[in-house]
Scaffold this motif. Structure first.
Motif, PDB file in Angstrom:
ATOM      1  N   TRP A 226     -23.871 -10.159   5.174  1.00  0.00           N
ATOM      2  CA  TRP A 226     -23.569  -8.927   4.444  1.00  0.00           C
ATOM      3  C   TRP A 226     -24.819  -8.101   4.128  1.00  0.00           C
ATOM      4  N   LEU A 227     -26.000  -8.593   4.519  1.00  0.00           N
ATOM      5  CA  LEU A 227     -27.231  -7.831   4.354  1.00  0.00           C
ATOM      6  C   LEU A 227     -27.714  -7.333   5.704  1.00  0.00           C
ATOM      7  N   ASP A 228     -28.302  -6.152   5.721  1.00  0.00           N
ATOM      8  CA  ASP A 228     -28.758  -5.578   6.989  1.00  0.00           C
ATOM      9  C   ASP A 228     -30.225  -5.891   7.258  1.00  0.00           C
ATOM     10  N   THR A 229     -30.755  -6.883   6.555  1.00  0.00           N
ATOM     11  CA  THR A 229     -32.146  -7.272   6.752  1.00  0.00           C
ATOM     12  C   THR A 229     -32.259  -8.791   6.757  1.00  0.00           C
ATOM     13  N   LEU A 230     -33.293  -9.300   7.416  1.00  0.00           N
ATOM     14  CA  LEU A 230     -33.556 -10.735   7.464  1.00  0.00           C
ATOM     15  C   LEU A 230     -34.442 -11.091   6.283  1.00  0.00           C
ATOM     16  N   LEU A 231     -34.096 -12.155   5.562  1.00  0.00           N
ATOM     17  CA  LEU A 231     -34.908 -12.604   4.437  1.00  0.00           C
ATOM     18  C   LEU A 231     -35.948 -13.602   4.933  1.00  0.00           C
ATOM     19  N   HIS A 232     -37.229 -13.221   4.840  1.00  0.00           N
ATOM     20  CA  HIS A 232     -38.313 -14.079   5.301  1.00  0.00           C
ATOM     21  C   HIS A 232     -39.594 -13.642   4.605  1.00  0.00           C
ATOM     22  N   ALA A 233     -40.719 -14.290   4.949  1.00  0.00           N
ATOM     23  CA  ALA A 233     -41.971 -14.042   4.240  1.00  0.00           C
ATOM     24  C   ALA A 233     -42.415 -12.586   4.320  1.00  0.00           C
ATOM     25  N   GLY A 234     -41.991 -11.871   5.359  1.00  0.00           N
ATOM     26  CA  GLY A 234     -42.386 -10.477   5.495  1.00  0.00           C
ATOM     27  C   GLY A 234     -41.455  -9.499   4.788  1.00  0.00           C
ATOM     28  N   TYR A 235     -40.420 -10.001   4.121  1.00  0.00           N
ATOM     29  CA  TYR A 235     -39.467  -9.127   3.440  1.00  0.00           C
ATOM     30  C   TYR A 235     -40.157  -8.416   2.277  1.00  0.00           C
ATOM     31  N   ARG A 236     -40.002  -7.095   2.191  1.00  0.00           N
ATOM     32  CA  ARG A 236     -40.643  -6.311   1.146  1.00  0.00           C
ATOM     33  C   ARG A 236     -39.623  -5.532   0.318  1.00  0.00           C
ATOM     34  N   GLY A 237     -38.365  -5.868   0.440  1.00  0.00           N
ATOM     35  CA  GLY A 237     -37.334  -5.190  -0.337  1.00  0.00           C
ATOM     36  C   GLY A 237     -37.223  -5.753  -1.742  1.00  0.00           C
ATOM     37  N   PRO A 238     -36.265  -5.254  -2.531  1.00  0.00           N
ATOM     38  CA  PRO A 238     -36.092  -5.732  -3.910  1.00  0.00           C
ATOM     39  C   PRO A 238     -35.613  -7.178  -3.926  1.00  0.00           C
ATOM     40  N   PRO A 239     -36.128  -8.003  -4.855  1.00  0.00           N
ATOM     41  CA  PRO A 239     -35.682  -9.397  -4.926  1.00  0.00           C
ATOM     42  C   PRO A 239     -34.252  -9.540  -5.457  1.00  0.00           C
ATOM     43  N   GLN A 240     -33.815  -8.574  -6.247  1.00  0.00           N
ATOM     44  CA  GLN A 240     -32.451  -8.585  -6.790  1.00  0.00           C
ATOM     45  C   GLN A 240     -31.575  -7.697  -5.912  1.00  0.00           C
ATOM     46  N   ILE A 241     -30.573  -8.307  -5.284  1.00  0.00           N
ATOM     47  CA  ILE A 241     -29.770  -7.584  -4.302  1.00  0.00           C
ATOM     48  C   ILE A 241     -28.286  -7.681  -4.684  1.00  0.00           C
TER      49      ILE A 241
END
Length: 306
Positions: A226-241
């Motif tokens: 349901w997320l359009d991004t991969l969660l990994h060490a390079g993720y720079r989006g908001p931690p609360q989703i």
């Protein structure tokens, strides 16, 4: 006379030695090795893929007989393989939460207040794992199950029941191995590693269900549908989703890039299903947790009086 057990690959027997296993899989540049594996595993070349999978088989009991595809364009495609239709049976009992993944059951049972175990004698507080005091209190005195995915296992995970996902909290962190050797030696390991805390509600009852996929060395990448991004060490989006996603029981929710761990938390009102204990294998769809009455016992039919 009984037939002797099949000989395991020599590389596997070596890694069964805990001290050596811990040294080889943790006293290395974990983050660098994980980034390299993320790049290397995605190389799409028949020879590279075939050779990588052949080497992988030396260290793991990799069985691809249930895979939907028989040939893979990369090692990553093999890691994240789908299964043939009908390869898993989903427990349809509405009072049962099924296992979200194929796994080896680790520490499990009732929480000691808000404390769980990652291994015998190795407690950790839910406050450090989940990060939200209100969420922690909602789990107090409930049950938990640790599900360890070996590197050779099916890496996709599924909804344990009909549910609605409300929120995801992403924690960037380390990439310690999550095998038994590391769990005995690294204090609060799950609370240090990269992880996603998935907060969901069961359809009908509205009971809280928490799933915590924990990444590890060579993994550090979690895909949630349901997320359009991969969660990994390079993720720079908001931690609360915030999330608004519904799943039917058994429906695929996401996958790991490699083997890792999912921890399941439920509030009071549930108990472990028979056979769910530390060290037992379980397959996606099999009974994991079941509802209990307010006394903590299964409901019994009323007795007839004379």
């Amino acid at each position: 006379m009984k037939n002797p057990p099949p000989r395991r690959p020599s590389a596997t027997r070596i890694l069964d030695q805990e001290d050596l296993n811990f040294l080889l899989t943790n006293r290395v540049p974990r983050a660098l090795l994980t980034r390299f594996m993320g790049w290397f595993s995605k190389i799409e070349h028949p020879l590279v893929a075939a050779l990588s999978i052949r080497i992988w088989r030396l260290f793991a009991d990799l069985d691809l007989s249930e895979a939907r595809e028989r040939e893979f364009r990369s090692m990553h495609a093999c890691f994240t393989r789908e299964l043939k239709p009908g390869a898993r049976t989903i427990d349809t009992d509405p009072t049962v939460l099924c296992s979200p993944c194929d796994a080896i059951v680790g520490a499990c049972g009732p929480l000691d207040g808000i404390t769980a175990l990652q291994a015998k004698g190795a407690p950790y507080p839910l406050t450090d794992l989940l990060g939200d005091a209100g969420h922690v209190e909602a789990c107090r005195a409930g049950h938990y199950v640790t599900l360890r995915l070996k590197s050779s296992m099916y890496h996709r995970f599924h909804a344990p029941a009909d549910l609605r996902v409300e929120h995801v909290t992403y924690f960037s962190g380390d990439t310690w191995n999550v095998n038994p050797a590391a769990l005995k030696r690294v204090e609060k390991l799950f609370c240090k590693n990269e992880r996603a805390v998935i907060k969901a509600r069961l359809e009908g009852s509205g009971a809280l269900l928490t799933l915590v996929p924990v990444a590890a060395i060579l993994v550090a990448s979690i895909r949630l549908h349901w997320l359009d991004t991969l969660l990994h060490a390079g993720y720079r989006g908001p931690p609360q989703i915030p999330a608004h996603a519904s799943f039917a029981k058994g429906q695929e929710m996401g996958w790991f890039e490699h083997g890792s761990t999912i921890i399941v938390f439920v509030p009071p009102g549930f108990a472990l299903c028979p056979g769910v204990e530390d060290g037992s294998p379980i397959r996606m769809g099999q009974a994991l947790l079941r509802r209990i009455d307010e006394t903590g016992s299964p409901l019994e039919p009323p007795r007839l009086t004379a």
